[in-house]
Design a protein around this motif. Structure first.
Motif, PDB file in Angstrom:
ATOM      1  N   ARG A 154       0.844  -1.200   0.000  1.00  0.00           N
ATOM      2  CA  ARG A 154       0.000   0.000   0.000  1.00  0.00           C
ATOM      3  C   ARG A 154       0.878   1.248   0.000  1.00  0.00           C
ATOM      4  O   ARG A 154       2.008   1.243   0.488  1.00  0.00           O
ATOM      5  N   THR A 155       0.306   2.331  -0.535  1.00  0.00           N
ATOM      6  CA  THR A 155       1.051   3.585  -0.621  1.00  0.00           C
ATOM      7  C   THR A 155       1.382   4.134   0.757  1.00  0.00           C
ATOM      8  O   THR A 155       2.457   4.716   0.962  1.00  0.00           O
ATOM      9  N   ASP A 156       0.479   3.955   1.739  1.00  0.00           N
ATOM     10  CA  ASP A 156       0.753   4.512   3.064  1.00  0.00           C
ATOM     11  C   ASP A 156       1.969   3.843   3.718  1.00  0.00           C
ATOM     12  O   ASP A 156       2.654   4.448   4.551  1.00  0.00           O
ATOM     13  N   GLU A 157       2.274   2.602   3.308  1.00  0.00           N
ATOM     14  CA  GLU A 157       3.490   1.958   3.811  1.00  0.00           C
ATOM     15  C   GLU A 157       4.737   2.663   3.268  1.00  0.00           C
ATOM     16  O   GLU A 157       5.755   2.762   3.958  1.00  0.00           O
ATOM     17  N   VAL A 158       4.647   3.149   2.058  1.00  0.00           N
ATOM     18  CA  VAL A 158       5.779   3.853   1.461  1.00  0.00           C
ATOM     19  C   VAL A 158       5.979   5.202   2.152  1.00  0.00           C
ATOM     20  O   VAL A 158       7.109   5.603   2.445  1.00  0.00           O
ATOM     21  N   TYR A 159       4.876   5.899   2.431  1.00  0.00           N
ATOM     22  CA  TYR A 159       4.985   7.163   3.168  1.00  0.00           C
ATOM     23  C   TYR A 159       5.636   6.924   4.535  1.00  0.00           C
ATOM     24  O   TYR A 159       6.495   7.706   4.974  1.00  0.00           O
ATOM     25  N   ALA A 160       5.242   5.839   5.185  1.00  0.00           N
ATOM     26  CA  ALA A 160       5.823   5.528   6.493  1.00  0.00           C
ATOM     27  C   ALA A 160       7.315   5.243   6.376  1.00  0.00           C
ATOM     28  O   ALA A 160       8.104   5.635   7.248  1.00  0.00           O
ATOM     29  N   LYS A 161       7.704   4.574   5.297  1.00  0.00           N
ATOM     30  CA  LYS A 161       9.118   4.272   5.095  1.00  0.00           C
ATOM     31  C   LYS A 161       9.910   5.560   4.884  1.00  0.00           C
ATOM     32  O   LYS A 161      11.037   5.703   5.394  1.00  0.00           O
ATOM     33  N   ILE A 162       9.340   6.507   4.150  1.00  0.00           N
ATOM     34  CA  ILE A 162      10.014   7.788   3.931  1.00  0.00           C
ATOM     35  C   ILE A 162      10.220   8.513   5.257  1.00  0.00           C
ATOM     36  O   ILE A 162      11.303   9.068   5.525  1.00  0.00           O
ATOM     37  N   GLU A 163       9.202   8.509   6.103  1.00  0.00           N
ATOM     38  CA  GLU A 163       9.316   9.154   7.412  1.00  0.00           C
ATOM     39  C   GLU A 163      10.383   8.477   8.262  1.00  0.00           C
ATOM     40  O   GLU A 163      11.169   9.142   8.963  1.00  0.00           O
ATOM     41  N   GLU A 164      10.440   7.146   8.183  1.00  0.00           N
ATOM     42  CA  GLU A 164      11.457   6.397   8.931  1.00  0.00           C
ATOM     43  C   GLU A 164      12.861   6.769   8.450  1.00  0.00           C
ATOM     44  O   GLU A 164      13.768   7.012   9.259  1.00  0.00           O
ATOM     45  N   GLU A 165      13.039   6.806   7.130  1.00  0.00           N
ATOM     46  CA  GLU A 165      14.360   7.122   6.596  1.00  0.00           C
ATOM     47  C   GLU A 165      14.757   8.559   6.903  1.00  0.00           C
ATOM     48  O   GLU A 165      15.933   8.858   7.131  1.00  0.00           O
ATOM     49  N   LEU A 166      13.776   9.468   6.924  1.00  0.00           N
ATOM     50  CA  LEU A 166      14.069  10.857   7.259  1.00  0.00           C
ATOM     51  C   LEU A 166      14.532  10.971   8.710  1.00  0.00           C
ATOM     52  O   LEU A 166      15.490  11.701   9.021  1.00  0.00           O
ATOM     53  N   ARG A 167      13.897  10.238   9.622  1.00  0.00           N
ATOM     54  CA  ARG A 167      14.312  10.244  11.029  1.00  0.00           C
ATOM     55  C   ARG A 167      15.731   9.711  11.171  1.00  0.00           C
ATOM     56  O   ARG A 167      16.555  10.272  11.902  1.00  0.00           O
ATOM     57  N   GLU A 168      16.008   8.600  10.460  1.00  0.00           N
ATOM     58  CA  GLU A 168      17.339   7.999  10.555  1.00  0.00           C
ATOM     59  C   GLU A 168      18.408   8.959  10.020  1.00  0.00           C
ATOM     60  O   GLU A 168      19.525   9.003  10.546  1.00  0.00           O
ATOM     61  N   LEU A 169      18.062   9.718   8.969  1.00  0.00           N
ATOM     62  CA  LEU A 169      19.010  10.693   8.439  1.00  0.00           C
ATOM     63  C   LEU A 169      19.273  11.787   9.468  1.00  0.00           C
ATOM     64  O   LEU A 169      20.427  12.207   9.672  1.00  0.00           O
ATOM     65  N   ARG A 213      25.762   9.768   7.004  1.00  0.00           N
ATOM     66  CA  ARG A 213      24.696  10.558   6.386  1.00  0.00           C
ATOM     67  C   ARG A 213      24.550  10.267   4.891  1.00  0.00           C
ATOM     68  O   ARG A 213      23.438  10.282   4.373  1.00  0.00           O
ATOM     69  N   THR A 214      25.657  10.021   4.209  1.00  0.00           N
ATOM     70  CA  THR A 214      25.561   9.741   2.769  1.00  0.00           C
ATOM     71  C   THR A 214      24.694   8.513   2.519  1.00  0.00           C
ATOM     72  O   THR A 214      23.792   8.522   1.661  1.00  0.00           O
ATOM     73  N   GLY A 215      24.957   7.454   3.265  1.00  0.00           N
ATOM     74  CA  GLY A 215      24.158   6.241   3.110  1.00  0.00           C
ATOM     75  C   GLY A 215      22.705   6.453   3.472  1.00  0.00           C
ATOM     76  O   GLY A 215      21.797   5.951   2.784  1.00  0.00           O
ATOM     77  N   GLU A 216      22.458   7.184   4.549  1.00  0.00           N
ATOM     78  CA  GLU A 216      21.083   7.421   4.984  1.00  0.00           C
ATOM     79  C   GLU A 216      20.331   8.303   3.986  1.00  0.00           C
ATOM     80  O   GLU A 216      19.135   8.113   3.744  1.00  0.00           O
ATOM     81  N   LEU A 217      21.045   9.299   3.418  1.00  0.00           N
ATOM     82  CA  LEU A 217      20.399  10.132   2.397  1.00  0.00           C
ATOM     83  C   LEU A 217      20.038   9.289   1.177  1.00  0.00           C
ATOM     84  O   LEU A 217      18.970   9.448   0.576  1.00  0.00           O
ATOM     85  N   ASP A 223      19.269   6.130   1.227  1.00  0.00           N
ATOM     86  CA  ASP A 223      18.096   5.334   1.595  1.00  0.00           C
ATOM     87  C   ASP A 223      16.815   6.165   1.474  1.00  0.00           C
ATOM     88  O   ASP A 223      15.771   5.664   1.039  1.00  0.00           O
ATOM     89  N   LEU A 224      16.916   7.442   1.894  1.00  0.00           N
ATOM     90  CA  LEU A 224      15.756   8.327   1.804  1.00  0.00           C
ATOM     91  C   LEU A 224      15.351   8.544   0.344  1.00  0.00           C
ATOM     92  O   LEU A 224      14.171   8.467  -0.011  1.00  0.00           O
ATOM     93  N   LEU A 225      16.345   8.809  -0.490  1.00  0.00           N
ATOM     94  CA  LEU A 225      16.055   9.022  -1.913  1.00  0.00           C
ATOM     95  C   LEU A 225      15.454   7.755  -2.535  1.00  0.00           C
ATOM     96  O   LEU A 225      14.532   7.832  -3.356  1.00  0.00           O
ATOM     97  N   PHE A 226      15.977   6.598  -2.159  1.00  0.00           N
ATOM     98  CA  PHE A 226      15.462   5.338  -2.686  1.00  0.00           C
ATOM     99  C   PHE A 226      13.999   5.152  -2.294  1.00  0.00           C
ATOM    100  O   PHE A 226      13.174   4.691  -3.091  1.00  0.00           O
ATOM    101  N   ALA A 227      13.667   5.534  -1.058  1.00  0.00           N
ATOM    102  CA  ALA A 227      12.276   5.428  -0.595  1.00  0.00           C
ATOM    103  C   ALA A 227      11.378   6.404  -1.354  1.00  0.00           C
ATOM    104  O   ALA A 227      10.225   6.085  -1.681  1.00  0.00           O
ATOM    105  N   VAL A 228      11.888   7.599  -1.653  1.00  0.00           N
ATOM    106  CA  VAL A 228      11.110   8.585  -2.414  1.00  0.00           C
ATOM    107  C   VAL A 228      10.850   8.066  -3.828  1.00  0.00           C
ATOM    108  O   VAL A 228       9.761   8.256  -4.381  1.00  0.00           O
TER     109      VAL A 228
END
Length: 497
Positions: free
Chosen positions: A399-414, A422-426, A428-433
């Motif tokens: 579901r799309t809401d799972e993807v939104y949740a993943k983006i929020e998770e990756e943003l927190r980790e960044l 930070r390079t790796g975490e960024l 991950d965030l871009l990959f989730a987007v």
């Protein structure tokens, strides 16, 4: 006695072009079949007691020239088998020059047990060389006007004299004009010949190319001569001239810079030129697109020429491979498979790709699901393709809401990551987007490209406003720049961009 057919040529003009041998054959025949009575010699034959049977009626009852010629040949074979003496069949000009029925007879008579004899006559080429006054040894090509609207095989070489035959009406003249305009200037002078060699009826007219289909008087004995070009600039529209220029540039007498280049040294040029083409597409600028596609083609030509110099392949090998691949991977077009929609067509394409790998000795079953994604694709594009391949085997969010949740998770980790992570975490965030873009059916490369263009427009507006006020960036602050940014944003929304 074996059945036989003798094909004779009536020449291209009046009875003065008949050879003695042909005339004797016609006189001794009980009756003569003629492809058409629309020829200057026919009246002469009738006046001298030669009976003729014409196939003109077939032209009116068949939908294409191929059907007409096939029907004529079938009837000739039936007549030969019926007995009653040898069949004599007379055609305009020379039987082996632009005469489809002769070629069909050559193919079918041996299988039908029929002896075939072909006796030459003066062809329209003889009259063309004489009346137009050029020597074919300078380079000469013959093209059938009736095939120009249905076949793409004809190629004009401006360095050679060219004759277009069977220009029998304004429609075929129009097809000839469109074909020629692909290679020649609109005002290039061409010569039209009507009934060459027919005393009192011959007409030769010189016109600019664009007027070719505006002339009157086209008929069965009309043809067009395109004199060879003496000005090398006419060849600027030919692929051969491009290949020649690139060859010269890379030669010892060519350009020092071009000679020094290698595949590696101009590697990035290929990418840059591709993106410049994409920019013209985004800008909907056909004129710029034409130029940039030329620059992209140059890169292909240069890489191909480098391989010519090592003896591995040339640009014609590239073209051959592409043509074979296009035919092979479109069995629903060039084969016996079907495709009712684009999805089926894509399935055929992928199936043929897999078959090609198997034939190359690659075990498709052992390949990674992610194989086939080019290593050097731009990051967002590569992430998008990798995710699509993984999703095909079920490795995906539901579901799309799972993807939104993943983006929020990756943003927190960044936000919480130490500097060295930070390079790796960024990433991950871009990959989730990118995952979100895929769920929203948005191409992430197109999305970021649109935003980049929007940023450029708005920033250039700030620059414009500062110039109008006589200020530089050093003389202004962020608050003023933000005001101009918001103005630009408002203008963009009002303009719908």
């Amino acid at each position: 006695m074996r059945a036989s057919i003798t094909v004779v040529g009536l020449g291209s003009g009046d009875e003065n072009q008949l050879t003695l041998g042909v005339w004797k054959t016609l006189q001794s025949a009980g009756s003569v079949y003629v492809r058409t009575e629309h020829h200057p010699v026919i009246d002469y034959l009738k006046q001298n007691g030669v009976a003729v049977q014409s196939f003109d009626g077939i032209y009116e009852s068949r939908g294409s020239f191929a059907d007409v010629y096939d029907t004529i040949v079938g009837q000739l074979i039936e007549a030969a088998k019926a007995g009653g003496g040898p069949v004599v069949y007379a055609v305009p000009g020379h039987p082996m020059v632009a005469e489809s029925t002769t070629m069909l007879l050559r193919g079918r008579c041996p299988d039908e047990g029929i002896d075939l004899t072909v006796t030459g006559g003066e062809s329209f080429l003889d009259q063309a060389f004489t009346r137009f006054g050029f020597d074919p040894i300078e380079g000469f090509a013959l093209i059938d006007a009736t095939a120009l609207s249905t076949e793409g095989s004809a190629v004009l070489d401006p360095r050679m004299h060219t004759l277009i035959a069977q220009v029998y009406d304004t429609h075929t003249a129009s097809d000839a004009k469109l074909f020629l305009m692909d290679a020649l200037p609109d005002d290039y002078e061409v010569v039209v010949g009507h009934e060459l060699g027919v005393t009192g009826r011959e007409r030769i007219v010189t016109v600019p190319l664009y007027e070719l289909d505006r002339l009157e008087g086209y008929g069965n004995l009309s043809l067009v001569w395109i004199p060879r070009a003496k000005d090398d600039s006419v060849r600027m529209r030919s692929f051969e001239r491009l290949r020649e220029i690139v060859d010269i540039l890379r030669s010892p007498e060519g350009c020092p810079w071009d000679r020094e280049q290698t595949h590696a040294s101009i590697r990035k040029n290929l990418i840059e030129e591709t993106y410049e083409v994409l920019e013209t597409i985004d800008d909907d600028d056909p004129e710029a697109m034409c130029e940039e596609l030329g620059d992209l083609l140059l890169q292909i030509m240069l890489h191909s020429q480098m391989e010519v110099e090592t003896g591995t392949f040339n640009v014609f090998d590239v073209i051959e491979g592409l043509n074979e691949k296009l035919i092979r991977r479109h069995p629903h077009v060039f084969g016996d498979q079907g495709a009712s929609d684009s999805e089926e067509a894509l399935q055929n394409w992928n199936a043929m790709k897999a078959e090609e790998k198997r034939k190359a000795g690659i075990d498709v079953a052992q390949l990674s699901v992610l194989s086939g994604v080019p290593r050097d694709l731009p990051g967002l594009m590569k992430a998008y393709k990798l995710q699509k391949k993984a999703a095909q085997v079920g490795f995906d969010w539901e579901r799309t809401d799972e993807v939104y949740a993943k983006i929020e998770e990756e943003l927190r980790e960044l936000k919480e990551a130490p500097e060295e992570e930070r390079t790796g975490e960024l990433g991950d965030l871009l990959f989730a987007v990118v995952n979100l873009a895929r769920f929203l059916r948005i191409d992430p490369e197109e999305a970021i490209a649109a935003t980049n263009r929007k940023f450029v427009r708005r920033f250039e507006y700030i620059e414009q406003k500062l110039r109008e006020s006589g200020k530089s960036f050093e003389q202004t602050g962020l608050d003023e720049m933000e005001k101009f940014w918001q103005e630009a944003k408002k203008l963009s929304k009002n303009a719908g961009v």
